[in-house]
Design a protein around this motif. Structure first.
Motif, PDB file in Angstrom:
ATOM      1  N   ALA A  37       0.844  -1.201   0.000  1.00 20.02           N
ATOM      2  CA  ALA A  37       0.000   0.000   0.000  1.00 20.02           C
ATOM      3  C   ALA A  37       0.878   1.250   0.000  1.00 20.02           C
ATOM      4  CB  ALA A  37      -0.942  -0.001   1.202  1.00 20.02           C
ATOM      5  N   GLY A  38       2.018   1.182   0.684  1.00 20.72           N
ATOM      6  CA  GLY A  38       2.960   2.301   0.662  1.00 20.72           C
ATOM      7  C   GLY A  38       3.515   2.556  -0.729  1.00 20.72           C
ATOM      8  N   ALA A  39       3.737   1.485  -1.478  1.00 18.77           N
ATOM      9  CA  ALA A  39       4.207   1.647  -2.855  1.00 18.77           C
ATOM     10  C   ALA A  39       3.137   2.318  -3.707  1.00 18.77           C
ATOM     11  CB  ALA A  39       4.591   0.289  -3.448  1.00 18.77           C
ATOM     12  N   ALA A  40       1.879   1.953  -3.481  1.00 18.47           N
ATOM     13  CA  ALA A  40       0.773   2.570  -4.234  1.00 18.47           C
ATOM     14  C   ALA A  40       0.661   4.053  -3.881  1.00 18.47           C
ATOM     15  CB  ALA A  40      -0.534   1.836  -3.939  1.00 18.47           C
ATOM     16  N   TRP A  41       0.836   4.366  -2.595  1.00 17.88           N
ATOM     17  CA  TRP A  41       0.805   5.776  -2.171  1.00 17.88           C
ATOM     18  C   TRP A  41       1.897   6.570  -2.866  1.00 17.88           C
ATOM     19  CZ3 TRP A  41       0.275  10.523  -0.573  1.00 17.88           C
ATOM     20  CH2 TRP A  41       1.378  11.234  -0.105  1.00 17.88           C
ATOM     21  N   MET A  42       3.112   6.017  -2.922  1.00 17.36           N
ATOM     22  CA  MET A  42       4.216   6.739  -3.542  1.00 17.36           C
ATOM     23  C   MET A  42       3.964   6.938  -5.033  1.00 17.36           C
ATOM     24  SD  MET A  42       6.963   8.315  -2.933  1.00 17.36           S
ATOM     25  CE  MET A  42       8.619   8.747  -3.449  1.00 17.36           C
ATOM     26  N   SER A  43       3.396   5.940  -5.680  1.00 21.06           N
ATOM     27  CA  SER A  43       3.060   6.088  -7.099  1.00 21.06           C
ATOM     28  C   SER A  43       2.079   7.239  -7.293  1.00 21.06           C
ATOM     29  CB  SER A  43       2.459   4.788  -7.641  1.00 21.06           C
ATOM     30  OG  SER A  43       3.403   3.750  -7.604  1.00 21.06           O
ATOM     31  N   LEU A  44       1.071   7.312  -6.434  1.00 21.59           N
ATOM     32  CA  LEU A  44       0.087   8.398  -6.507  1.00 21.59           C
ATOM     33  C   LEU A  44       0.770   9.744  -6.279  1.00 21.59           C
ATOM     34  CD1 LEU A  44      -3.424   8.512  -4.908  1.00 21.59           C
ATOM     35  CD2 LEU A  44      -1.818  10.362  -4.485  1.00 21.59           C
ATOM     36  N   ALA A  45       1.627   9.820  -5.267  1.00 22.19           N
ATOM     37  CA  ALA A  45       2.284  11.090  -4.927  1.00 22.19           C
ATOM     38  C   ALA A  45       3.186  11.579  -6.057  1.00 22.19           C
ATOM     39  CB  ALA A  45       3.079  10.928  -3.633  1.00 22.19           C
ATOM     40  N   LEU A  46       3.904  10.657  -6.710  1.00 22.23           N
ATOM     41  CA  LEU A  46       4.772  11.050  -7.821  1.00 22.23           C
ATOM     42  C   LEU A  46       3.956  11.475  -9.037  1.00 22.23           C
ATOM     43  CD1 LEU A  46       7.604   8.375  -7.537  1.00 22.23           C
ATOM     44  CD2 LEU A  46       7.670  10.769  -6.796  1.00 22.23           C
ATOM     45  N   GLN A  47       2.863  10.782  -9.302  1.00 21.43           N
ATOM     46  CA  GLN A  47       1.990  11.169 -10.407  1.00 21.43           C
ATOM     47  C   GLN A  47       1.382  12.549 -10.148  1.00 21.43           C
ATOM     48  OE1 GLN A  47       1.586   9.750 -13.335  1.00 21.43           O
ATOM     49  NE2 GLN A  47       0.104  11.267 -14.028  1.00 21.43           N
ATOM     50  N   ALA A  48       1.072  12.830  -8.903  1.00 25.98           N
ATOM     51  CA  ALA A  48       0.538  14.154  -8.562  1.00 25.98           C
ATOM     52  C   ALA A  48       1.502  15.246  -8.989  1.00 25.98           C
ATOM     53  CB  ALA A  48       0.258  14.230  -7.054  1.00 25.98           C
ATOM     54  N   ARG A  49       2.781  15.073  -8.696  1.00 25.01           N
ATOM     55  CA  ARG A  49       3.762  16.103  -9.073  1.00 25.01           C
ATOM     56  C   ARG A  49       3.899  16.222 -10.582  1.00 25.01           C
ATOM     57  NH1 ARG A  49       3.821  19.598  -8.117  1.00 25.01           N
ATOM     58  NH2 ARG A  49       5.944  20.311  -8.399  1.00 25.01           N
ATOM     59  N   GLU A  50       3.738  15.116 -11.300  1.00 22.81           N
ATOM     60  CA  GLU A  50       3.793  15.166 -12.759  1.00 22.81           C
ATOM     61  C   GLU A  50       2.688  16.055 -13.321  1.00 22.81           C
ATOM     62  OE1 GLU A  50       5.793  13.299 -15.416  1.00 22.81           O
ATOM     63  OE2 GLU A  50       7.039  13.861 -13.699  1.00 22.81           O
ATOM     64  N   MET A  51       1.597  16.205 -12.579  1.00 16.82           N
ATOM     65  CA  MET A  51       0.444  16.980 -13.047  1.00 16.82           C
ATOM     66  C   MET A  51       0.293  18.305 -12.298  1.00 16.82           C
ATOM     67  SD  MET A  51      -2.346  13.934 -13.691  1.00 16.82           S
ATOM     68  CE  MET A  51      -2.576  13.640 -11.955  1.00 16.82           C
ATOM     69  N   ASN A  52       1.392  18.755 -11.660  1.00 16.80           N
ATOM     70  CA  ASN A  52       1.398  20.013 -10.920  1.00 16.80           C
ATOM     71  C   ASN A  52       0.452  19.988  -9.715  1.00 16.80           C
ATOM     72  OD1 ASN A  52       2.604  22.542 -10.566  1.00 16.80           O
ATOM     73  ND2 ASN A  52       0.848  23.577 -11.493  1.00 16.80           N
ATOM     74  N   LEU A  53       0.206  18.792  -9.187  1.00 17.81           N
ATOM     75  CA  LEU A  53      -0.572  18.625  -7.965  1.00 17.81           C
ATOM     76  C   LEU A  53       0.366  18.196  -6.848  1.00 17.81           C
ATOM     77  CD1 LEU A  53      -3.519  16.554  -9.482  1.00 17.81           C
ATOM     78  CD2 LEU A  53      -3.696  18.892  -8.609  1.00 17.81           C
TER      79      LEU A  53
END
Length: 196
Positions: free
Chosen positions: A111-127
């Protein structure tokens, strides 16, 4: 809006996506387009997991009515800033493997890996995404309708565009900047562990 400087410098050669990811508290209340929200969860979908079991689950809200119970789950210190975020979520870990119903001791790691994937994708989209330990874990499953026997709440998450740090409580505003990291050598041991 007050610009926030990111002066992080990596010790070794890594993608800027890692140094650009940080967890602000100053969020804009500007809504996030549905396509972008779904892109965050799509990124989480591709995280690695033991036996490819993908034991994570996200429950989220992105409108005023649905956000209310999520906001109330947060401890007051987090409510002071996270209630402005246009998306709040909770990530859960499924306790047992789907294929054999045995205890999954790696579910929270995955679940921590999924969280990190979400967090990195957020930065890719200026979120930005800010994970929070400060929430009512004991009542989260009941309030969000999640089967407590099957899932463990791991963290609450605030997601949004960057806001103005001057809108934060004074102490939070003073600390609103990308923080530094320990030296790589402090947590990496070659061969065997050696006290440092």
């Amino acid at each position: 809006m007050t610009a926030i400087q990111n002066n992080r410098i990596a010790q070794n050669n890594v993608s800027n996506i890692f140094t650009n990811r940080w967890s602000p508290r100053a969020f804009s209340s500007e809504p996030i387009e549905k396509e972008k929200v779904m892109s965050l969860f799509e990124a989480a979908r591709w995280a690695p997991s033991c036996y490819n079991d993908q034991p994570w689950m996200f429950v989220y809200a992105d409108n005023k009515e649905d956000l209310k119970p999520f906001q109330e789950l947060l401890v007051p210190q987090n409510q002071a800033w996270a209630n402005k975020a246009p998306v709040l979520a909770v990530i859960f870990a499924r306790k047992r493997f789907m294929f054999n119903n045995k205890e999954n001791m790696w579910a929270e790691f995955d679940a921590g890996a999924a969280w990190m994937s979400l967090a990195l994708q957020a930065r890719e989209m200026n979120l930005y995404a800010h994970g929070m330990a400060g929430f009512d874990r004991e009542n989260t499953c009941k309030i969000l309708g999640v089967p407590e026997d099957d899932y463990t709440p791991i963290a609450a998450i605030a997601i949004g565009y960057i806001g103005d740090k001057n809108d934060l409580p004074e102490q939070a505003a003073e600390n609103e900047h990308p923080n530094e990291r320990r030296e790589t050598a402090s947590f990496v041991h070659k061969g065997k562990y050696q006290a440092k």
